[in-house]
Scaffold this motif. Sequence first.
Motif, short mmCIF file in Angstrom:
data_model
loop_
_atom_site.label_atom_id
_atom_site.label_comp_id
_atom_site.label_asym_id
_atom_site.label_seq_id
_atom_site.Cartn_x
_atom_site.Cartn_y
_atom_site.Cartn_z
N UNK A 314 62.49 14.69 -12.58
CA UNK A 314 62.41 15.32 -13.90
C UNK A 314 63.24 16.60 -13.93
N UNK A 315 63.10 17.42 -12.90
CA UNK A 315 63.85 18.67 -12.83
C UNK A 315 65.35 18.40 -12.81
N UNK A 316 65.75 17.36 -12.10
CA UNK A 316 67.17 16.98 -12.03
C UNK A 316 67.70 16.66 -13.43
N UNK A 317 66.98 15.83 -14.17
CA UNK A 317 67.42 15.44 -15.50
C UNK A 317 67.50 16.65 -16.43
N UNK A 318 66.51 17.51 -16.37
CA UNK A 318 66.51 18.71 -17.24
C UNK A 318 67.69 19.61 -16.90
N UNK A 319 67.98 19.77 -15.62
CA UNK A 319 69.10 20.61 -15.20
C UNK A 319 70.42 20.04 -15.69
N UNK A 320 70.61 18.73 -15.55
CA UNK A 320 71.86 18.11 -16.01
C UNK A 320 72.02 18.25 -17.52
N UNK A 321 70.94 18.05 -18.25
CA UNK A 321 70.97 18.17 -19.72
C UNK A 321 71.32 19.59 -20.12
N UNK A 322 70.73 20.57 -19.41
CA UNK A 322 71.02 21.97 -19.72
C UNK A 322 72.49 22.30 -19.44
N UNK A 323 73.00 21.85 -18.30
CA UNK A 323 74.40 22.14 -17.97
C UNK A 323 75.36 21.43 -18.93
N UNK A 324 74.96 20.27 -19.42
CA UNK A 324 75.83 19.53 -20.34
C UNK A 324 75.73 20.05 -21.77
N UNK A 325 74.72 20.87 -22.03
CA UNK A 325 74.50 21.44 -23.37
C UNK A 325 74.32 20.34 -24.42
N UNK A 326 73.46 19.38 -24.07
CA UNK A 326 73.11 18.31 -25.00
C UNK A 326 71.59 18.31 -25.17
N UNK A 327 71.12 17.51 -26.09
CA UNK A 327 69.67 17.31 -26.23
C UNK A 327 69.31 16.00 -25.54
N UNK A 328 68.07 15.86 -25.07
CA UNK A 328 67.67 14.59 -24.44
C UNK A 328 67.85 13.40 -25.37
#
Length: 482
Positions: A314-328
């Motif tokens: 879960x933390x991995x996915x949230x980090x990637x989403x944050x770095x990509x500046x997208x919404x889930x």
Amino acid sequence: MTPESPEEKLRRALLIIQKLQARVSELEAAAAEPIAVIGMGCRLPGGAADPESFWQLLMDRRDAVGDIPPGRLDRPVDAKRFPGAGWAGLLDDDALQMFEPLFFGVSPREAVSLDPRQRMLLETSWEALENAGQPPDSLAEKSVGVFLSVYNNEYLDLAKTRLDPVDFDVYWGTGNGNHMSAGRIAFVLGLQGPALVVDTACSSSLVAVHLAVQSLRDRDCDLALVGGASVILSAGIMEGVASWHAFAPDGRCKTFDAAANGFVRGEGCGMVVLKRLRQAQHDGDPIRAVIRGTAVNNDGRSSGLTAPNVLSQQALLRSAIQHARISPEAYGFIETHGTGTVLGDPIELEALKAVVGKPRTDGSACWLGAVKTNLGHAEAAAGIAGLIKVVLALQHQTIPPNLHFESLNPMVDLRGTPFAFPTEAQTWPRGASPRVAGVSSFGFSGTNAHVVVEEAPAVPAATGPTRPWHLLVLSARDEAAL
């Protein structure tokens, strides 16, 4: 010297603040700079010798896993004692045996000791650069990085059982050291950027992508070759893994299915060429997709050394989403790790459900893919194969089907989520917002990686005059040859 008035001090302070804010914005933009995928090459099971044939394999719903033929390994496996050890997704013999050493400046004597992975990595590097419109022989002394994933040494282990120690010359060291794989490509092409090999087990090639993206953003290199390679030659390793009860007895990765009971090994090689998006646009490169963000972490303390950790995923996915500046909600497709194991599948789905599982207001789906159902687990090449699949899906505006899926694993409830499993090809057209996909890869070591990929920017339509005729010049030794 006349003292500054309060107004002048204020103006000077504001100017300094503006400069600092501009610098912070510049650094933030550089840290999130999109990275273009401009070229690809591969050698994958089922005769997938290039991205085009790989795409055809996916769309034809072909299962590239089969019985291991006689003579392929150093000895026959005991498939009765070790269920599942007699199956694998294997490359065609030509992919491993056909190699033109002189083309790459390798002597025939040295070629005998050259690990097949190094041969394939050389070939796919050259082909990926050609696919990217980058003449390979023009990159000497340029800041081009090489980031590879290789592990195991089955070719060297096989040679040790068949050769006398006196036959092991220096070429066996340079031809089989995993660390030499990146260095050989850099040497052959004269590249002077970073050159390194990653081993985090199954996640290695996506971790290599993560490191390459960071290197490009940090200006350590201006172009990056990223890939991974694996080969299956040892019956002992097959039987060893089977003894852990990790293999599916029927030799099929039934990812997320109720009947999932293990994975099957695969082999192959994949390579992509990466460049900063703005530079690629400036240079007129063929942009096939854009990497918006990446993330890497580790499971830490889980229920076991090799057991996956749902909270870390879960933390991995949230980090990637944050770095990509997208919404889930931006994800339309996620190429999962998806091994088809009893423990791994439910944990991966629960992590996705927690982070990306919110229903969409427009009712759109988020499709979950698993290329291991076609190829088996290609290990060091697994993550890069998944990335190539995602790029092809974006280009063809189609999500390929998964194989071996009939009913969802009963340990997971996905009701109320946008998740769906493509048992048939699904159209995925461009829309008002850019299409976004993800690729996940989780290592036996506990190291996890996720890459966020976006469709290539639309190319403006040509406004100038077009040429109705083109001159194609051919040459040959004589008219018959022509």
